[in-house]
Design a protein around this motif. Structure first.
Motif, mmCIF file in Angstrom:
data_model
loop_
_atom_site.group_PDB
_atom_site.id
_atom_site.type_symbol
_atom_site.label_atom_id
_atom_site.label_comp_id
_atom_site.label_asym_id
_atom_site.label_seq_id
_atom_site.Cartn_x
_atom_site.Cartn_y
_atom_site.Cartn_z
ATOM 1 N N VAL A 1 0.830 -1.208 0.000
ATOM 2 C CA VAL A 1 0.000 0.000 0.000
ATOM 3 C C VAL A 1 0.863 1.256 0.000
ATOM 4 C CG1 VAL A 1 -1.684 1.335 1.332
ATOM 5 C CG2 VAL A 1 -1.980 -1.142 1.063
ATOM 6 N N SER B 1 2.484 1.930 -3.266
ATOM 7 C CA SER B 1 1.514 2.443 -4.231
ATOM 8 C C SER B 1 1.212 3.915 -3.993
ATOM 9 C CB SER B 1 0.216 1.627 -4.164
ATOM 10 O OG SER B 1 0.451 0.285 -4.543
ATOM 11 N N LEU C 1 -1.445 -3.110 -5.171
ATOM 12 C CA LEU C 1 -2.327 -2.317 -4.323
ATOM 13 C C LEU C 1 -3.629 -3.057 -4.048
ATOM 14 C CD1 LEU C 1 -3.108 0.292 -2.860
ATOM 15 C CD2 LEU C 1 -3.899 1.196 -5.062
ATOM 16 N N ALA D 1 -4.253 6.181 -2.904
ATOM 17 C CA ALA D 1 -3.154 5.449 -3.527
ATOM 18 C C ALA D 1 -3.489 5.067 -4.963
ATOM 19 C CB ALA D 1 -2.837 4.194 -2.708
ATOM 20 N N ARG D 2 -4.734 4.681 -5.188
ATOM 21 C CA ARG D 2 -5.133 4.279 -6.544
ATOM 22 C C ARG D 2 -5.132 5.456 -7.501
ATOM 23 N NH1 ARG D 2 -5.118 2.883 -10.731
ATOM 24 N NH2 ARG D 2 -6.336 1.321 -11.884
#
Length: 365
Positions: free
Chosen positions: A159, A162, A292, A338-339
């Protein structure tokens, strides 16, 4: 990913010339290091919601400051060593297992202490799979070591990397930083070892076998071949499917009973999960979004199941559910952020710029 690697185009041969790539700017490294130091203990101890301090924010913050040197520094060191040597997720899982064995078998010795927790649930989970000759419970070995592998180390690494895609495959620490992490980890080990061995100490044979197991797992992590281009071809599921698969398997892991059949089934489920991640992560289609998705699945699974977990001790359920809700909201916000992080241009070890992709294709995890 190597700190020094031959120059030239991936997949070509020729005269090898090694160069040491500079560290990313401090502003790109400090945030990920601090983030991993904090996210590791949160995932390890807080997300599942079993602690009696759930719902007491001050105690949670104090506990975080105490746990970060034990969990967070280990996660940072695992990630740093393996990224510097150019190894990927199979090695991360193995080295995380080595640290998990050290934590549960040498530091707090929960693998061997029959009275580690003064609650009836401890014996309910321990006794059905107890192995008296070894002084361990098969269910506890599986739960504790795998818990550290996934939630203490691997998922937080996935995580946080990412969240910082431009520095994800590069070292974050110099020699001084690594020295500080080692020092903090060593001090934390001494403090927790002293605290947990006041009334119990595992036998020399148990401690020796634990140390040998940790060394074997660490050695296996470095025997895994380094990540080299071109990567293997083969099918990899879309990130949403990989994440959904991980959520299902991790949920099954948590809900299986602590019986012998349940423990055997749990082992099969975890071998399947680890095998899929190891298999997919060395293929060309594996990207940052996959890492992720699988790492985020671990966080979402525990944060969701926390609402059904009975905490230790006397706890206000209103405060507990409020804490669970805050943690779940925090997890979802972190994963969403994060995405959405854009791909960045990095200078890889061979000196040629390339893109780190946060989508299906891209940087190797």
């Amino acid at each position: 990913m190597d700190s020094a690697r031959p120059t030239g185009s991936p997949g070509t041969t020729g005269t090898a010339r090694t160069t040491r790539a500079p560290l990313p700017p401090l502003r790109r490294r400090l945030g990920p290091v601090v983030g991993l130091l904090l996210l590791s203990p949160i995932c390890a101890e807080y997300l599942i919601g079993y602690l009696e301090v759930m719902g007491r924010p001050v105690d949670l913050l104090i506990g975080l400051l105490l746990l970060a040197p034990l969990y967070g520094t280990a996660a940072v060191l695992i990630r740093e060593v393996l990224r510097r040597t150019g190894r990927g997720w199979p090695s991360i899982l193995l080295l995380s297992a080595a640290f998990g064995v050290i934590q549960a078998g040498l530091v707090d010795q929960s693998l061997f202490n029959p009275d580690f927790v003064d609650e009836p649930s401890w014996d309910l989970e321990r006794l059905p799979t107890a192995i008296p000759a070894l002084g361990i419970s098969a269910n506890h070995v599986l739960d504790f070591v795998v818990g550290h592998v996934i939630w203490s180390f691997a998922a937080p690494i996935a995580v946080v990397e990412s969240c910082a895609p431009r520095a994800a495959e590069r070292p974050w620490l110099g020699r001084v930083g690594i020295g500080v992490m080692v020092m903090l980890y060593g001090l934390a080990v001494l403090v927790f070892l002293h605290e947990h061995t006041k009334h119990f100490m595992a036998s020399p044979a148990q401690l020796g076998a634990t140390a040998a197991s940790a060394v074997a797992l660490a050695a296996a992590a470095f025997l895994v071949p380094r990540c080299r281009a071109p990567r293997r071809s083969g099918w990899v599921p879309a990130p949403w499917l990989a994440g959904s698969t991980a959520v299902v398997l991790m949920t099954v892991h948590h809900v299986l009973p602590a019986s012998r059949p349940g423990t055997v089934s749990d082992l099969l489920v975890l071998v399947l999960l680890g095998g899929l991640v190891a298999r997919w992560s060395v293929r060309a289609q594996w990207g940052r979004a996959h890492a992720l998705a699988v790492g985020g699945a671990a966080l979402v699974t525990n944060a969701g199941l926390a609402f059904m977990v009975e905490p230790l001790g006397e706890v206000s359920y209103t405060a507990k559910y409020a804490a669970n809700a805050v943690l779940m909201a925090g997890v979802l916000a972190l994963l969403f952020w994060a995405r959405r992080r854009p791909a960045g241009t990095v200078a890889p070890q061979d000196g040629a710029e390339r893109r780190v992709d946060t989508g299906v294709r891209g940087g190797a995890a």
